[in-house]
Design an enzyme around this catalytic site. Structure first.
Site, PDB file in Angstrom:
ATOM      1  N   HIS A 171      -5.288   4.186 -10.532  1.00 16.48           N
ATOM      2  CA  HIS A 171      -5.061   2.736 -10.693  1.00 16.48           C
ATOM      3  C   HIS A 171      -5.822   2.176 -11.908  1.00 16.48           C
ATOM      4  O   HIS A 171      -6.320   2.941 -12.720  1.00 16.48           O
ATOM      5  CB  HIS A 171      -5.377   2.005  -9.375  1.00 16.48           C
ATOM      6  CG  HIS A 171      -4.827   2.741  -8.183  1.00 16.48           C
ATOM      7  ND1 HIS A 171      -3.494   2.697  -7.848  1.00 16.48           N
ATOM      8  CD2 HIS A 171      -5.403   3.613  -7.296  1.00 16.48           C
ATOM      9  CE1 HIS A 171      -3.294   3.482  -6.792  1.00 16.48           C
ATOM     10  NE2 HIS A 171      -4.424   4.047  -6.446  1.00 16.48           N
ATOM     11  N   HIS A 216      -8.870   9.170  -5.946  1.00 14.82           N
ATOM     12  CA  HIS A 216      -8.374   8.002  -5.223  1.00 14.82           C
ATOM     13  C   HIS A 216      -9.217   7.732  -3.982  1.00 14.82           C
ATOM     14  O   HIS A 216      -9.998   8.576  -3.540  1.00 14.82           O
ATOM     15  CB  HIS A 216      -6.916   8.231  -4.776  1.00 14.82           C
ATOM     16  CG  HIS A 216      -5.941   8.202  -5.903  1.00 14.82           C
ATOM     17  ND1 HIS A 216      -5.138   7.118  -6.178  1.00 14.82           N
ATOM     18  CD2 HIS A 216      -5.665   9.125  -6.855  1.00 14.82           C
ATOM     19  CE1 HIS A 216      -4.401   7.374  -7.246  1.00 14.82           C
ATOM     20  NE2 HIS A 216      -4.694   8.594  -7.677  1.00 14.82           N
ATOM     21  N   GLU A 235     -10.300  -0.084  -4.988  1.00 17.41           N
ATOM     22  CA  GLU A 235     -10.096   1.349  -5.234  1.00 17.41           C
ATOM     23  C   GLU A 235     -10.247   1.667  -6.718  1.00 17.41           C
ATOM     24  O   GLU A 235     -10.839   2.681  -7.077  1.00 17.41           O
ATOM     25  CB  GLU A 235      -8.709   1.775  -4.731  1.00 17.41           C
ATOM     26  CG  GLU A 235      -8.480   3.279  -4.900  1.00 17.41           C
ATOM     27  CD  GLU A 235      -7.077   3.713  -4.523  1.00 17.41           C
ATOM     28  OE1 GLU A 235      -6.311   2.879  -4.008  1.00 17.41           O
ATOM     29  OE2 GLU A 235      -6.755   4.896  -4.776  1.00 17.41           O
ATOM     30  N   GLU A 242      -8.203  12.078  -1.991  1.00 17.35           N
ATOM     31  CA  GLU A 242      -8.406  10.772  -1.361  1.00 17.35           C
ATOM     32  C   GLU A 242      -9.804  10.876  -0.756  1.00 17.35           C
ATOM     33  O   GLU A 242     -10.001  11.525   0.277  1.00 17.35           O
ATOM     34  CB  GLU A 242      -7.349  10.501  -0.286  1.00 17.35           C
ATOM     35  CG  GLU A 242      -5.911  10.455  -0.804  1.00 17.35           C
ATOM     36  CD  GLU A 242      -5.555   9.137  -1.518  1.00 17.35           C
ATOM     37  OE1 GLU A 242      -6.424   8.248  -1.643  1.00 17.35           O
ATOM     38  OE2 GLU A 242      -4.381   9.019  -1.948  1.00 17.35           O
TER      39      GLU A 242
HETATM   40 ZN   LIG Z   1      -4.868   5.388  -5.004  1.00 17.39          ZN
END
Ligand SMILES: [Zn+2]
Length: 236
Positions: A28, A120, A65, A199
């Site tokens: 992102h 992430h 995030e 993640e």
């Molecule tokens: Zn993400």
């Protein structure tokens, strides 16, 4: 230590990654939420089309995030460079827009990275917690077939190091022993170098969110990722 080596070497690991290139993709970006038309643009991911990029999630306390992935990536870059690795990042700061997932894959490909990792934090239902790795499934049209096997080795090395280095448990809601395999992520479909996603925890889960919001935890996370990547690159 071999004779002729300076006795004041910074650490036993210094130079162990000389000649290796690592691509770090901080998920992102800070400007994405203000540029919907740019990031919602559809791009070709080999087996279909997806948005150029997304805004990502955030904790209930408002820790985003994109800030998390940027901070962990910078910490990881420093550790890898201290060992002599060349590091390329897919974005320059945490205030821009994108780049598109196609470009994020291209950065690692162009650098001929020996390993690439997309960082992430998950936005899953808050009852679930823990971390997981996402490894590529073969997508011939994307061109990633050759990297499926080495990416799985990278994934296991990073899984083991992250688990022992951070104490975060395997995800309770997805994957098998914290490993998931997918063919719907452009960043994996389009990679020609060994690549995984991690993640690092579920930012919607209060326990994981507390950890991820703590700079000391993020340093432990970066150190664990460094260890996992180093283990993969050293063939351990
Ligand atoms: Zn993400």
């Amino acid at each position: 230590m071999p004779s002729g080596e300076p006795s004041a070497a910074p650490s036993a690991l210094a130079g162990s990654l000389r000649g290796k290139t690592v691509a770090i993709d901080p998920g992102h970006n800070g400007g994405n939420d203000k540029a919907p038309s740019e990031i919602n643009k559809q791009v070709d991911v080999g087996n279909g089309h997806k948005e150029c990029d997304t805004t990502g999630t955030q904790t209930a306390g408002g820790y985003t995030e994109h800030a998390f992935t940027w901070d962990v990536s910078k910490r990881l870059r420093k550790l890898l460079e201290a060992q002599g690795a060349k590091v390329v990042l897919t974005r320059k700061n945490d205030t821009g827009v994108g780049p598109c997932i196609t470009q994020r894959a291209a950065t690692g490909n162009k650098a001929h990275a020996d390993a690439a990792i997309s960082i992430h934090g998950d936005g899953a239902p808050k009852s679930g917690h823990g971390f997981h790795i996402i490894e590529p499934l073969p997508v011939p049209a994307g061109g990633n077939t050759k990297i499926v096997e080495p990416s799985a080795r990278l994934g296991e090395a990073v899984r083991d190091a992250y688990h022992s280095g951070t104490g975060i448990p395997y995800s309770t809601y997805v994957g098998t022993k914290a490993i998931d395999k997918r063919d719907d992520l452009g960043g994996l479909n389009l990679s020609t170098v060994p690549k995984i996603f991690i993640e690092c925890g579920n930012m919607q889960n209060p326990g994981d969110a507390t950890k991820m919001s703590d700079p000391a935890f993020r340093q432990r996370a970066a150190a664990a990722l460094d260890q996992g990547i180093t283990a993969f690159l050293s063939g351990r």
